[in-house]
Enzyme design. Structure first.
Site, PDB file in Angstrom:
ATOM      1  N   GLU A  50      58.669 -57.927  20.903  1.00 34.74           N
ATOM      2  CA  GLU A  50      58.967 -58.442  22.246  1.00 34.74           C
ATOM      3  C   GLU A  50      60.459 -58.332  22.555  1.00 34.74           C
ATOM      4  O   GLU A  50      61.276 -58.004  21.686  1.00 34.74           O
ATOM      5  CB  GLU A  50      58.468 -59.892  22.350  1.00 34.74           C
ATOM      6  CG  GLU A  50      56.952 -59.968  22.172  1.00 34.74           C
ATOM      7  CD  GLU A  50      56.383 -61.354  22.404  1.00 34.74           C
ATOM      8  OE1 GLU A  50      57.147 -62.344  22.440  1.00 34.74           O
ATOM      9  OE2 GLU A  50      55.143 -61.437  22.535  1.00 34.74           O
ATOM     10  N   ASN A 103      53.683 -56.153  17.199  1.00 37.55           N
ATOM     11  CA  ASN A 103      54.271 -56.247  18.531  1.00 37.55           C
ATOM     12  C   ASN A 103      55.749 -56.623  18.416  1.00 37.55           C
ATOM     13  O   ASN A 103      56.143 -57.414  17.544  1.00 37.55           O
ATOM     14  CB  ASN A 103      53.488 -57.196  19.446  1.00 37.55           C
ATOM     15  CG  ASN A 103      53.230 -58.558  18.878  1.00 37.55           C
ATOM     16  OD1 ASN A 103      53.123 -58.728  17.667  1.00 37.55           O
ATOM     17  ND2 ASN A 103      53.132 -59.550  19.738  1.00 37.55           N
ATOM     18  N   GLU A 160      49.708 -51.835  18.456  1.00 36.13           N
ATOM     19  CA  GLU A 160      48.997 -50.557  18.317  1.00 36.13           C
ATOM     20  C   GLU A 160      49.920 -49.389  18.630  1.00 36.13           C
ATOM     21  O   GLU A 160      49.938 -48.375  17.932  1.00 36.13           O
ATOM     22  CB  GLU A 160      47.800 -50.514  19.275  1.00 36.13           C
ATOM     23  CG  GLU A 160      46.778 -51.612  19.071  1.00 36.13           C
ATOM     24  CD  GLU A 160      47.056 -52.849  19.928  1.00 36.13           C
ATOM     25  OE1 GLU A 160      48.236 -53.272  20.018  1.00 36.13           O
ATOM     26  OE2 GLU A 160      46.101 -53.390  20.489  1.00 36.13           O
ATOM     27  N   CYS A 178      47.307 -49.471  25.469  1.00 36.95           N
ATOM     28  CA  CYS A 178      47.080 -49.062  24.077  1.00 36.95           C
ATOM     29  C   CYS A 178      45.790 -48.265  23.945  1.00 36.95           C
ATOM     30  O   CYS A 178      45.711 -47.333  23.141  1.00 36.95           O
ATOM     31  CB  CYS A 178      47.075 -50.280  23.161  1.00 36.95           C
ATOM     32  SG  CYS A 178      48.721 -50.990  22.971  1.00 36.95           S
TER      33      CYS A 178
HETATM   34  N1  THU Z   1      49.877 -57.323  22.471  1.00 34.01           N
HETATM   35  C1  THU Z   1      49.710 -56.371  21.511  1.00 34.01           C
HETATM   36  O1  THU Z   1      50.505 -56.271  20.571  1.00 34.01           O
HETATM   37  N2  THU Z   1      48.650 -55.546  21.622  1.00 34.01           N
HETATM   38  C2  THU Z   1      47.744 -55.576  22.650  1.00 34.01           C
HETATM   39  O2  THU Z   1      46.887 -54.695  22.719  1.00 34.01           O
HETATM   40  C3  THU Z   1      47.787 -56.656  23.629  1.00 34.01           C
HETATM   41  C4  THU Z   1      49.004 -57.502  23.607  1.00 34.01           C
HETATM   42  C5  THU Z   1      51.049 -58.218  22.374  1.00 34.01           C
HETATM   43  C6  THU Z   1      52.096 -57.961  23.414  1.00 34.01           C
HETATM   44  C7  THU Z   1      52.798 -59.296  23.475  1.00 34.01           C
HETATM   45  O3  THU Z   1      53.822 -59.330  22.503  1.00 34.01           O
HETATM   46  C8  THU Z   1      51.730 -60.309  23.082  1.00 34.01           C
HETATM   47  O4  THU Z   1      50.650 -59.562  22.542  1.00 34.01           O
HETATM   48  C9  THU Z   1      51.221 -61.151  24.250  1.00 34.01           C
HETATM   49  O5  THU Z   1      50.864 -60.337  25.314  1.00 34.01           O
END
Ligand code: THU
Length: 135
Positions: free
Chosen positions: A51, A49, A62, A96
């Site tokens: 941000e 992820n 994903e 996702c």
């Molecule tokens: N997040 C993911 O990377 N994948 C998901 O399917 C759900 C959420 C991340 C996004 C964000 O950086 C953190 O989790 C909290 O929401």
């Protein structure tokens, strides 16, 4: 679970997803997620992820993996492992799931694993998104 990938393959993918989670850029939520995607041509694409201070611009692990793969010429995938969560696994978000459904057959295994590898839950892409939107 019906699988096209062996349990050993999923174990390896889970390990790669855990390693990918270490590269998460998550200074705001502190919630690290990693993904490892196995392409039909046997290449593995990882993602984390990413941000942003403008929260809505965040990209999930994903989708990072899928978009990396598609941009490198892989568009069909056999399996994915997702690493996230402490004390339980992190489930893939709705966005996702829809993106995975675009590029994976419904019986493609999805292995969710906690960040420490202690908890594993297995699903399929189809089971995670019944009634998928398609054109
Ligand atoms: N997040 C993911 O990377 N994948 C998901 O399917 C759900 C959420 C991340 C996004 C964000 O950086 C953190 O989790 C909290 O929401």
């Amino acid at each position: 679970m019906k699988t096209n990938s062996s349990d050993a393959t999923l174990t390896t993918l889970a390990r790669e997803a855990i390693a990918a989670a270490e590269r998460a850029y998550a200074p705001y939520s502190k919630f690290k997620v990693g993904a490892a995607l196995l392409a039909e041509d046997e290449r593995v694409f990882t993602g984390c992820n990413v941000e942003n201070a403008s929260y809505g611009l965040t990209n999930c692990a994903e989708r990072t993996a899928v978009f990396k793969a598609v941009s490198e010429g892989a568009t069909r995938f056999k399996a994915i492992a997702i690493a996230g969560g402490v004390g339980d696994v992190a489930m893939p978000c709705g966005a996702c799931r829809q993106v995975l459904a675009e590029f994976c057959p419904p019986d493609a295994p999805v292995r969710c694993v906690s960040l420490d590898g202690a908890i594993t839950k297995d699903f399929t892409v189809g089971a995670l998104l019944p009634g998928v939107f398609s054109l």
